[in-house]
Design a protein around this motif. Structure first.
Motif, PDB file in Angstrom:
ATOM      1  N   ALA A 194       0.829  -1.207   0.000  1.00 57.48           N
ATOM      2  CA  ALA A 194       0.000   0.000   0.000  1.00 57.48           C
ATOM      3  C   ALA A 194       0.862   1.255   0.000  1.00 57.48           C
ATOM      4  CB  ALA A 194      -0.929  -0.006   1.216  1.00 57.48           C
ATOM      5  N   MET A 195       1.948   1.255   0.769  1.00 58.85           N
ATOM      6  CA  MET A 195       2.841   2.412   0.794  1.00 58.85           C
ATOM      7  C   MET A 195       3.463   2.654  -0.578  1.00 58.85           C
ATOM      8  SD  MET A 195       4.830   2.303   4.452  1.00 58.85           S
ATOM      9  CE  MET A 195       5.736   3.785   4.003  1.00 58.85           C
ATOM     10  N   TRP A 196       3.821   1.604  -1.268  1.00 60.55           N
ATOM     11  CA  TRP A 196       4.378   1.745  -2.609  1.00 60.55           C
ATOM     12  C   TRP A 196       3.349   2.351  -3.561  1.00 60.55           C
ATOM     13  CZ3 TRP A 196       8.522   2.253  -5.362  1.00 60.55           C
ATOM     14  CH2 TRP A 196       8.480   2.019  -6.731  1.00 60.55           C
ATOM     15  N   HIS A 197       2.091   1.902  -3.437  1.00 62.04           N
ATOM     16  CA  HIS A 197       1.036   2.438  -4.291  1.00 62.04           C
ATOM     17  C   HIS A 197       0.761   3.909  -3.967  1.00 62.04           C
ATOM     18  CE1 HIS A 197      -0.704  -1.860  -5.064  1.00 62.04           C
ATOM     19  NE2 HIS A 197       0.356  -1.577  -5.819  1.00 62.04           N
ATOM     20  N   ILE A 198       0.872   4.291  -2.704  1.00 61.60           N
ATOM     21  CA  ILE A 198       0.721   5.704  -2.339  1.00 61.60           C
ATOM     22  C   ILE A 198       1.867   6.519  -2.921  1.00 61.60           C
ATOM     23  CG2 ILE A 198       0.713   7.330  -0.406  1.00 61.60           C
ATOM     24  CD1 ILE A 198      -0.638   5.140   1.273  1.00 61.60           C
ATOM     25  N   TRP A 199       3.080   5.989  -2.841  1.00 59.95           N
ATOM     26  CA  TRP A 199       4.260   6.681  -3.363  1.00 59.95           C
ATOM     27  C   TRP A 199       4.157   6.890  -4.873  1.00 59.95           C
ATOM     28  CZ3 TRP A 199       8.328   9.340  -1.687  1.00 59.95           C
ATOM     29  CH2 TRP A 199       9.400   9.527  -2.558  1.00 59.95           C
ATOM     30  N   THR A 200       3.628   5.901  -5.585  1.00 63.66           N
ATOM     31  CA  THR A 200       3.525   5.993  -7.044  1.00 63.66           C
ATOM     32  C   THR A 200       2.245   6.694  -7.497  1.00 63.66           C
ATOM     33  OG1 THR A 200       2.518   3.776  -7.124  1.00 63.66           O
ATOM     34  CG2 THR A 200       4.917   3.925  -7.389  1.00 63.66           C
ATOM     35  N   GLY A 201       1.406   7.077  -6.549  1.00 65.76           N
ATOM     36  CA  GLY A 201       0.184   7.795  -6.899  1.00 65.76           C
ATOM     37  C   GLY A 201      -0.982   6.922  -7.293  1.00 65.76           C
ATOM     38  N   GLU A 202      -0.855   5.606  -7.145  1.00 65.14           N
ATOM     39  CA  GLU A 202      -1.943   4.711  -7.491  1.00 65.14           C
ATOM     40  C   GLU A 202      -2.997   4.627  -6.393  1.00 65.14           C
ATOM     41  OE1 GLU A 202      -0.645   0.869  -8.972  1.00 65.14           O
ATOM     42  OE2 GLU A 202       1.383   1.678  -9.254  1.00 65.14           O
ATOM     43  N   ARG A 203      -2.673   5.157  -5.234  1.00 68.27           N
ATOM     44  CA  ARG A 203      -3.574   5.075  -4.090  1.00 68.27           C
ATOM     45  C   ARG A 203      -3.425   6.347  -3.267  1.00 68.27           C
ATOM     46  NH1 ARG A 203      -3.960  -0.341  -0.305  1.00 68.27           N
ATOM     47  NH2 ARG A 203      -5.156   0.522   1.425  1.00 68.27           N
ATOM     48  N   GLN A 204      -4.518   6.787  -2.649  1.00 65.85           N
ATOM     49  CA  GLN A 204      -4.483   8.047  -1.912  1.00 65.85           C
ATOM     50  C   GLN A 204      -4.174   7.889  -0.434  1.00 65.85           C
ATOM     51  OE1 GLN A 204      -8.101  10.199  -2.613  1.00 65.85           O
ATOM     52  NE2 GLN A 204      -7.913  10.095  -4.842  1.00 65.85           N
ATOM     53  N   GLY A 205      -4.489   6.747   0.162  1.00 65.91           N
ATOM     54  CA  GLY A 205      -4.258   6.575   1.587  1.00 65.91           C
ATOM     55  C   GLY A 205      -4.532   5.164   2.033  1.00 65.91           C
ATOM     56  N   LEU A 206      -4.492   4.970   3.363  1.00 66.78           N
ATOM     57  CA  LEU A 206      -4.699   3.651   3.948  1.00 66.78           C
ATOM     58  C   LEU A 206      -6.127   3.428   4.421  1.00 66.78           C
ATOM     59  CD1 LEU A 206      -1.463   3.428   6.144  1.00 66.78           C
ATOM     60  CD2 LEU A 206      -1.864   2.284   3.962  1.00 66.78           C
ATOM     61  N   ILE A 207      -6.909   4.503   4.487  1.00 59.39           N
ATOM     62  CA  ILE A 207      -8.264   4.390   5.013  1.00 59.39           C
ATOM     63  C   ILE A 207      -9.264   4.914   4.003  1.00 59.39           C
ATOM     64  CG2 ILE A 207      -7.508   4.613   7.408  1.00 59.39           C
ATOM     65  CD1 ILE A 207      -8.451   7.536   7.290  1.00 59.39           C
ATOM     66  N   VAL A 208     -10.529   4.610   4.254  1.00 59.95           N
ATOM     67  CA  VAL A 208     -11.607   5.086   3.406  1.00 59.95           C
ATOM     68  C   VAL A 208     -12.866   5.156   4.245  1.00 59.95           C
ATOM     69  CG1 VAL A 208     -12.285   2.790   2.634  1.00 59.95           C
ATOM     70  CG2 VAL A 208     -12.805   4.757   1.206  1.00 59.95           C
ATOM     71  N   SER A 209     -13.740   6.075   3.922  1.00 56.73           N
ATOM     72  CA  SER A 209     -15.028   6.183   4.601  1.00 56.73           C
ATOM     73  C   SER A 209     -16.113   5.743   3.631  1.00 56.73           C
ATOM     74  CB  SER A 209     -15.281   7.622   5.063  1.00 56.73           C
ATOM     75  OG  SER A 209     -16.538   7.725   5.673  1.00 56.73           O
ATOM     76  N   HIS A 210     -16.478   4.464   3.716  1.00 62.39           N
ATOM     77  CA  HIS A 210     -17.459   3.924   2.785  1.00 62.39           C
ATOM     78  C   HIS A 210     -18.855   4.504   3.002  1.00 62.39           C
ATOM     79  CE1 HIS A 210     -15.029   1.113   0.651  1.00 62.39           C
ATOM     80  NE2 HIS A 210     -14.606   0.531   1.750  1.00 62.39           N
ATOM     81  N   GLU A 211     -19.145   4.907   4.258  1.00 59.43           N
ATOM     82  CA  GLU A 211     -20.462   5.481   4.500  1.00 59.43           C
ATOM     83  C   GLU A 211     -20.670   6.726   3.646  1.00 59.43           C
ATOM     84  OE1 GLU A 211     -19.306   3.247   8.176  1.00 59.43           O
ATOM     85  OE2 GLU A 211     -18.366   4.647   6.807  1.00 59.43           O
ATOM     86  N   VAL A 212     -19.655   7.570   3.570  1.00 54.86           N
ATOM     87  CA  VAL A 212     -19.749   8.787   2.771  1.00 54.86           C
ATOM     88  C   VAL A 212     -19.856   8.441   1.296  1.00 54.86           C
ATOM     89  CG1 VAL A 212     -18.550  10.890   2.093  1.00 54.86           C
ATOM     90  CG2 VAL A 212     -18.510  10.138   4.489  1.00 54.86           C
ATOM     91  N   GLU A 213     -19.046   7.486   0.847  1.00 52.13           N
ATOM     92  CA  GLU A 213     -19.080   7.098  -0.559  1.00 52.13           C
ATOM     93  C   GLU A 213     -20.445   6.570  -0.949  1.00 52.13           C
ATOM     94  OE1 GLU A 213     -15.997   4.448  -1.537  1.00 52.13           O
ATOM     95  OE2 GLU A 213     -14.391   5.836  -1.072  1.00 52.13           O
ATOM     96  N   ASP A 214     -21.030   5.719  -0.101  1.00 50.46           N
ATOM     97  CA  ASP A 214     -22.338   5.154  -0.398  1.00 50.46           C
ATOM     98  C   ASP A 214     -23.409   6.233  -0.437  1.00 50.46           C
ATOM     99  OD1 ASP A 214     -21.173   2.690  -0.477  1.00 50.46           O
ATOM    100  OD2 ASP A 214     -21.739   2.126   1.576  1.00 50.46           O
ATOM    101  N   ALA A 215     -23.312   7.195   0.494  1.00 50.47           N
ATOM    102  CA  ALA A 215     -24.292   8.283   0.520  1.00 50.47           C
ATOM    103  C   ALA A 215     -24.201   9.116  -0.755  1.00 50.47           C
ATOM    104  CB  ALA A 215     -24.076   9.155   1.751  1.00 50.47           C
ATOM    105  N   ILE A 216     -22.986   9.415  -1.177  1.00 45.59           N
ATOM    106  CA  ILE A 216     -22.798  10.204  -2.394  1.00 45.59           C
ATOM    107  C   ILE A 216     -23.319   9.445  -3.609  1.00 45.59           C
ATOM    108  CG2 ILE A 216     -21.065  11.188  -3.947  1.00 45.59           C
ATOM    109  CD1 ILE A 216     -19.384  11.837  -1.503  1.00 45.59           C
ATOM    110  N   GLU A 217     -23.057   8.145  -3.645  1.00 46.55           N
ATOM    111  CA  GLU A 217     -23.514   7.337  -4.766  1.00 46.55           C
ATOM    112  C   GLU A 217     -25.040   7.269  -4.796  1.00 46.55           C
ATOM    113  OE1 GLU A 217     -22.998   5.403  -8.247  1.00 46.55           O
ATOM    114  OE2 GLU A 217     -21.431   6.322  -6.999  1.00 46.55           O
ATOM    115  N   ASP A 218     -25.670   7.196  -3.618  1.00 47.40           N
ATOM    116  CA  ASP A 218     -27.138   7.199  -3.565  1.00 47.40           C
ATOM    117  C   ASP A 218     -27.706   8.504  -4.107  1.00 47.40           C
ATOM    118  OD1 ASP A 218     -27.139   4.671  -2.488  1.00 47.40           O
ATOM    119  OD2 ASP A 218     -27.284   5.372  -0.398  1.00 47.40           O
ATOM    120  N   ILE A 219     -27.065   9.613  -3.740  1.00 44.94           N
ATOM    121  CA  ILE A 219     -27.514  10.913  -4.229  1.00 44.94           C
ATOM    122  C   ILE A 219     -27.377  11.006  -5.731  1.00 44.94           C
ATOM    123  CG2 ILE A 219     -27.030  13.386  -4.170  1.00 44.94           C
ATOM    124  CD1 ILE A 219     -26.235  13.061  -1.256  1.00 44.94           C
ATOM    125  N   ARG A 220     -26.302  10.468  -6.260  1.00 47.36           N
ATOM    126  CA  ARG A 220     -26.095  10.469  -7.712  1.00 47.36           C
ATOM    127  C   ARG A 220     -27.188   9.693  -8.416  1.00 47.36           C
ATOM    128  NH1 ARG A 220     -19.559   9.273  -7.922  1.00 47.36           N
ATOM    129  NH2 ARG A 220     -18.867  11.408  -7.442  1.00 47.36           N
TER     130      ARG A 220
END
Length: 226
Positions: A194-220
Motif C-alpha cells: 500500500a505504501m508503494w502504491h501511495i508513493w507511485t500515486g496509485e492510491r491516496q491513503g490507507l483508510i476510506v469512509s465507505h459510509e460517505v461514498e455510499d451516501a454520495i452514490e445514492d444521491i447520484r
C-alpha cells in the motif's frame, strides 16, 4: 475517495482469488457448524462437542487473514475530516508517515506472533525485546493439542514432523495458532504494498469512509432518476 481494487497479472488474480475463496470457505464452515449445532441441540438433544472450539479457531483465522485483505482492497475505515482539507502533496506525505508507523507496528507484531507460535511447532523463539536478535533456546510445546477438535486423517504426518513421532489424538495447537504469524506477515506485506502504491500515486491513503461514498452514490442515483 478510494479506488476499487483490481488484481493485476496472472499471479495477482490467483492470489486475490485464493484470499477471497479462503475467506468465503471459513465463513461457510462457521455457518454450517453453527447451524448444525443448533439443529442437533434443539431437535436431537445432542451437539458437536468440538463445534464451539472449531468456530472460535475459524473466527480467529478469518480476522487475522481478513485484516490484510482489508488493507489490500482499501476498506479499513478511518477519520479523514482533517486530511481531506490538506493539499494533495501534504496528504500523500501524511499517508506515507502513517503507513511507516503501521509497518513498524506490524514488524513488532510479527516478532511477537512468531515467538508465541514457534514453541508449539517445536521451533525457537527470537531474542531481543523489540526486534529479533537471533534465536534462543525454547522449551518445546509441540505436544500441546486443542481441547476437542479431532485430528483430521490427512494431517497425520504432523506427529512425525512435530511431535517426535507420536501421533496426535487431537488437532495440535500449532495449526490454529499458525494464523498469528501468517496473518501478521500478510499484513506487513500488504502495508508495504500500500505504501508503494501511495508513493507511485496509485492510491491516496490507507483508510476510506465507505459510509460517505455510499451516501454520495445514492444521491447520484437519485439525481439521475430525476
Amino acid at each position: 475517495m478510494s479506488q476499487r481494487y483490481e488484481p493485476r497479472g496472472l499471479l495477482g488474480r490467483i492470489a486475490n482469488s485464493l484470499e477471497e475463496n479462503v475467506i468465503a470457505i471459513i465463513l461457510g464452515l462457521m455457518t454450517v457448524i453453527t447451524f448444525a449445532n443448533v439443529i442437533m441441540r434443539y431437535i436431537f438433544q445432542s451437539s458437536l462437542i468440538w463445534g464451539l472450539e472449531t468456530t472460535l479457531v475459524l473466527f480467529a483465522w478469518l480476522v487475522l487473514i481478513g485484516m490484510s485483505y482489508a488493507v489490500k482492497i482499501n476498506s479499513h475505515l478511518g477519520v479523514d475530516a482533517i486530511i481531506n482539507i490538506l493539499s494533495p502533496s501534504l496528504r500523500r506525505l501524511l499517508a506515507l508517515f502513517a503507513g511507516g508507523i503501521c509497518v513498524i507496528y506490524a514488524v513488532l507484531l510479527l516478532k511477537g506472533a512468531w515467538d508465541y507460535w514457534a514453541p508449539f511447532a517445536g521451533m525457537q523463539q527470537t531474542g531481543g525485546r523489540w526486534f529479533p536478535t537471533g534465536f534462543i533456546e525454547t522449551r518445546d510445546r509441540a505436544f500441546y493439542t486443542t481441547e476437542q477438535i479431532p485430528m483430521p486423517g490427512f494431517l497425520a504426518w504432523m506427529g512425525d514432523a512435530f511431535n517426535q513421532g507420536e501421533a496426535y489424538d487431537k488437532l495440535p495447537r500449532l495449526v490454529p495458532y499458525f494464523a498469528l504469524p501468517l496473518g501478521v506477515a500478510l499484513l506487513l506485506f500488504r502495508l508495504l504494498q500500500a505504501m508503494w502504491h501511495i508513493w507511485t500515486g496509485e492510491r491516496q491513503g490507507l483508510i476510506v469512509s465507505h459510509e460517505v461514498e455510499d451516501a454520495i452514490e445514492d444521491i447520484r442515483h437519485l439525481d439521475r432518476g430525476n
